[in-house]
Design a protein around this motif. Structure first.
Motif, short mmCIF file in Angstrom:
data_model
loop_
_atom_site.label_atom_id
_atom_site.label_comp_id
_atom_site.label_asym_id
_atom_site.label_seq_id
_atom_site.Cartn_x
_atom_site.Cartn_y
_atom_site.Cartn_z
N UNK A 181 0.81 -1.21 0.00
CA UNK A 181 0.00 0.00 0.00
C UNK A 181 0.84 1.26 0.00
N UNK A 182 1.90 1.28 0.82
CA UNK A 182 2.75 2.47 0.86
C UNK A 182 3.44 2.73 -0.46
N UNK A 183 3.96 1.67 -1.10
CA UNK A 183 4.64 1.86 -2.39
C UNK A 183 3.66 2.22 -3.50
N UNK A 184 2.49 1.57 -3.51
CA UNK A 184 1.49 1.87 -4.54
C UNK A 184 0.96 3.29 -4.40
N UNK A 185 0.70 3.73 -3.17
CA UNK A 185 0.21 5.09 -2.95
C UNK A 185 1.23 6.13 -3.42
N UNK A 186 2.48 5.91 -3.07
CA UNK A 186 3.52 6.84 -3.51
C UNK A 186 3.59 6.91 -5.03
N UNK A 187 3.57 5.77 -5.69
CA UNK A 187 3.64 5.74 -7.15
C UNK A 187 2.45 6.47 -7.77
N UNK A 188 1.28 6.31 -7.20
CA UNK A 188 0.10 7.01 -7.73
C UNK A 188 0.23 8.52 -7.59
N UNK A 189 0.77 9.00 -6.45
CA UNK A 189 0.96 10.44 -6.28
C UNK A 189 2.01 10.97 -7.25
N UNK A 190 3.11 10.25 -7.42
CA UNK A 190 4.14 10.69 -8.36
C UNK A 190 3.57 10.70 -9.77
N UNK B 199 3.80 10.65 1.28
CA UNK B 199 3.81 9.24 0.87
C UNK B 199 5.24 8.69 0.87
N UNK B 200 6.22 9.49 0.45
CA UNK B 200 7.62 9.04 0.45
C UNK B 200 8.11 8.81 1.87
N UNK B 201 7.70 9.66 2.80
CA UNK B 201 8.09 9.48 4.21
C UNK B 201 7.51 8.19 4.78
N UNK B 202 6.28 7.84 4.36
CA UNK B 202 5.67 6.59 4.83
C UNK B 202 6.36 5.38 4.21
N UNK B 203 6.83 5.50 2.97
CA UNK B 203 7.45 4.36 2.28
C UNK B 203 8.93 4.19 2.65
N UNK B 204 9.58 5.26 3.05
CA UNK B 204 11.03 5.21 3.30
C UNK B 204 11.46 4.14 4.29
N UNK B 205 10.77 3.94 5.41
CA UNK B 205 11.24 2.90 6.35
C UNK B 205 11.32 1.50 5.73
N UNK B 206 10.55 1.23 4.69
CA UNK B 206 10.61 -0.08 4.04
C UNK B 206 11.96 -0.31 3.36
N UNK B 207 12.66 0.76 2.99
CA UNK B 207 13.95 0.60 2.32
C UNK B 207 14.99 -0.08 3.22
N UNK B 208 14.81 0.01 4.53
CA UNK B 208 15.76 -0.60 5.45
C UNK B 208 15.81 -2.12 5.31
N UNK B 209 14.72 -2.71 4.81
CA UNK B 209 14.68 -4.17 4.66
C UNK B 209 14.78 -4.61 3.20
N UNK B 210 14.96 -3.67 2.27
CA UNK B 210 15.12 -4.03 0.85
C UNK B 210 16.46 -4.72 0.66
N UNK B 211 16.44 -5.90 0.07
CA UNK B 211 17.65 -6.70 -0.12
C UNK B 211 17.89 -6.96 -1.60
N UNK B 212 17.87 -5.90 -2.40
CA UNK B 212 18.16 -5.98 -3.83
C UNK B 212 19.27 -4.98 -4.11
N UNK B 213 20.53 -5.44 -4.17
CA UNK B 213 21.66 -4.51 -4.30
C UNK B 213 21.51 -3.50 -5.44
#
Length: 171
Positions: free
Chosen positions: A39-48, A74-88
């Protein structure tokens, strides 16, 4: 089941368990946590994407500022998810340019008492200087979300985006 809820001017995905007589909202569940990420990533993409919509008459400065404010929130809500992104190759995912993040289905591939995994095909793309529309074509990825149950409940341990091979449609 995930339901897209757009009440109250916002958007979120809500996870439900379906039985013959009722729907039960899932809260402390791997699908509920995954729904937050999606939801956080989809919402951000829709706003952009909406920031590139051509309007008649053109947006005023105040309207443009409001669109940017929504993107920032929306970016502030999505940013914490980047801490667990494991795609170099995507570790520095430019959230402020995320223009397309969509999916149609998902699969709970692992469902244990303390560990879960969700996999789904997504379309992902970024806006750039040539973007002039909210319809931003994207590349196909497989999103894999690894979750672990701890003392505080379910949490995302890592998530990866792997490019999908092959053509979706034949020419």
């Amino acid at each position: 089941m995930l339901v897209r809820d757009e009440r109250s001017g916002g958007m979120r995905y809500v996870a439900y368990r379906v039985s013959p007589t009722r729907l039960t909202e899932l809260t402390d569940d791997p699908l509920a946590v995954t729904a937050g990420l999606l939801g956080d990533l989809n919402t951000l993409a829709k706003h952009v994407g909406a920031s590139y919509t051509q309007t008649t008459p053109p947006r005023t400065a105040a309207q443009k500022a409001e669109v940017q404010r929504r993107i920032d929130v929306a970016a502030a809500r999505a940013k914490p998810w980047l801490a667990t992104l494991d795609s170099p190759e995507l570790k520095n995912l430019p959230l402020e340019r995320l223009g397309n993040f969509t999916f149609d289905s998902l699969d709970l591939t692992v469902d244990r008492a303390d560990q879960a995994q969700v996999a789904l095909p997504v379309t992902l793309s970024f806006a750039d200087d040539k973007t002039n529309s909210e319809y931003i074509d994207g590349d196909r990825y497989t999103l894999t979300v690894n979750l672990q149950r701890g003392a505080q409940g379910w949490a995302v341990q890592s998530w990866t985006l792997s490019p999908r091979k092959g053509e979706l449609y034949e020419d």
